[in-house]
Scaffold this active site. Structure first.
Site, short mmCIF file in Angstrom:
data_model
loop_
_atom_site.label_atom_id
_atom_site.label_comp_id
_atom_site.label_asym_id
_atom_site.label_seq_id
_atom_site.Cartn_x
_atom_site.Cartn_y
_atom_site.Cartn_z
N HIS A 28 -9.22 3.55 -1.58
CA HIS A 28 -7.80 3.20 -1.41
C HIS A 28 -7.32 2.47 -2.66
O HIS A 28 -7.37 1.24 -2.73
CB HIS A 28 -7.68 2.32 -0.16
CG HIS A 28 -6.30 1.80 0.12
ND1 HIS A 28 -5.14 2.37 -0.40
CD2 HIS A 28 -5.89 0.74 0.88
CE1 HIS A 28 -4.10 1.69 0.04
NE2 HIS A 28 -4.52 0.70 0.81
N CYS B 211 0.07 1.84 6.78
CA CYS B 211 0.42 0.44 7.01
C CYS B 211 0.56 -0.25 5.66
O CYS B 211 -0.09 0.11 4.68
CB CYS B 211 -0.66 -0.24 7.85
SG CYS B 211 -2.34 -0.05 7.22
N ARG C 261 -20.31 8.34 0.49
CA ARG C 261 -21.75 8.10 0.69
C ARG C 261 -22.35 9.39 1.26
O ARG C 261 -22.29 9.64 2.47
CB ARG C 261 -21.96 6.92 1.63
CG ARG C 261 -21.39 5.61 1.10
CD ARG C 261 -21.65 4.46 2.06
NE ARG C 261 -21.18 3.20 1.53
CZ ARG C 261 -19.96 2.68 1.77
NH1 ARG C 261 -19.10 3.37 2.51
NH2 ARG C 261 -19.61 1.54 1.25
N CYS D 150 0.81 -1.22 0.00
CA CYS D 150 0.00 0.00 0.00
C CYS D 150 0.85 1.27 0.00
O CYS D 150 0.36 2.34 -0.36
CB CYS D 150 -0.95 0.01 1.20
SG CYS D 150 -2.14 -1.34 1.17
#
EC number: 2.3.1.9
Length: 390
Positions: free
Chosen positions: A346, A376, A219, A89
């Protein structure tokens, strides 16, 4: 030591899985960002000395050096080289740190760090040969099995372990997820992302061409009650889909230059790279790594947590930034002020320079000085980058 400056930052708005960016080839989507960085700076593209691009799913349309393919899909000349980076990531955050290191070493003057991930066209886990038993994971080698007998590396289980270790309740995580959406909504409605987002044409559900310049995952009708009602991902756990990052398509990037290039090309810097480091940690709890990595980074930089004006802590799962704030005594009001991956998405390899783009413009709009970015990463890793806004 020579300094490294960020002179431009851009990202696409996030696209939901199967959403408005579904027809974009990832190389073409990344090329849009490369072109935009050149346009923002007025840089002669032939003077760019390298493109370093983060990407996690380097298979299928993202294989065979996606960075080079993006250059060949852009208006950059063939003379511009490119390489692809996978630090999970943190891939494009690592790309930024590699770019800054190249500039600070004096070997290069103009480098683009970027990232891309089409999680619609290259589904997460496609590169894994054997299925993981639970959550995300990869098959262990025999020697890894000797060292970690019977343990399945899993980001999802790591998120649950972080929540358990730091005593976080489901209600806390639900409230954080709700806040992420509320902040994302407020930032969007206030135009906070306007300067960082490069608009592209997308396709709506009916296949009509639409302007894509708003993060599709937000949302706008979110309610705390609705989030609390989402089913747990594991019986007896604390994490739900509503408190996890959204699967997302997107691309992002920054241009990093030397002081020499600043003067030669009459560029105005957004920020100076103040500190950068990366740290390995326990691969079992895995997602805890940003906490010790940030503590060490601040020590190495001679700073305290209160010296940081704004934080971007990737919301892979809500337990990560909540534990981060709790353990390091970081002010939650300074963390992910425009929402995070729970609301905005993401896009794995693109998230590093995506978060940096958001951080830089948030610092600028608020007139703040220092920003810290961390996330992380699979395998128990975490990058930390501290920038000084200029």
């Amino acid at each position: 030591m020579a300094e490294a400056y960020i002179v431009a930052a851009a990202r696409t708005a996030g696209g939901r899985k199967g959403g408005r960016l579904r027809e974009w080839h990832p190389a073409d989507l990344a090329a849009v960002v490369l072109n935009d960085l050149v346009d923002r700076t007025g840089m002669d593209p032939s003077r760019i000395e390298d493109v370093i691009m983060g990407c996690v799913g380097q298979v299928g349309e993202q294989s065979t050096n996606i960075a080079r393919n993006a250059v060949l899909a852009s208006k950059l000349p063939e003379s511009v080289p490119a390489t692809s980076v996978d630090r999970q990531c943190g891939s494009s955050q690592q790309a930024l740190q590699f770019a800054a290191q190249a500039v600070m070493s004096g070997t290069m003057d103009v480098v683009i760090a970027s990232g891309v991930e089409s999680m619609t066209r290259v589904p997460m886990g496609l590169a894994v040969v054997l299925p993981a038993k639970e959550g995300f994971g990869v098959p262990k080698s025999p020697r890894q099995e000797e060292r970690y007998p019977g343990i399945q590396f899993s980001q999802f289980m790591g998120a649950e372990m972080v929540a358990e270790k730091y005593g976080l309740t489901k209600d806390q995580l639900d409230e954080f997820g709700y806040t992420s959406h509320q902040r994302g909504i407020a930032a969007t409605q206030a135009g906070a992302f306007k300067d960082e987002i490069v608009a592209v044409d997308g396709k709506d559900a009916e296949g009509n061409t639409v302007r894509h310049d708003v993060d599709e995952g937000i949302r706008f009708d979110v309610s705390l009650e609705g989030m609390k009602g989402v089913k747990l991902l594991r019986e007896g756990g604390r994490i739900t889909a509503a408190t996890s990052s959204q699967i997302c398509d997107g691309a992002s990037g920054v241009m990093v230059v030397s002081e020499k290039a600043l003067k030669e090309f009459n560029l105005t810097p957004l920020a100076r790279v103040h500190h950068m480091s990366v740290m390995g940690h326990d691969p079992v709890i895995m997602l805890e790594a940003p906490i010790p990595a940030t503590a060490r980074a601040l020590q190495k930089a001679g700073m305290k947590i209160d010296d940081i004006d704004l934080f971007e802590v990737n919301e892979a799962f809500a337990s990560v930034p909540v534990a981060f704030a709790q353990h390091l005594n970081a002010d939650p009001a300074r963390i992910n002020v425009n929402g995070g991956a729970i609301a905005l998405g993401h896009p794995l390899g693109a998230s590093g320079t995506k978060l940096m783009s958001t951080l830089l413009y948030a610092l600028k709009k608020r007139g703040k000085r220092y920003g810290l970015q961390t996330m992380c990463e699979g395998g128990g890793l975490a990058n930390v980058t501290i920038v000084e806004a200029l």
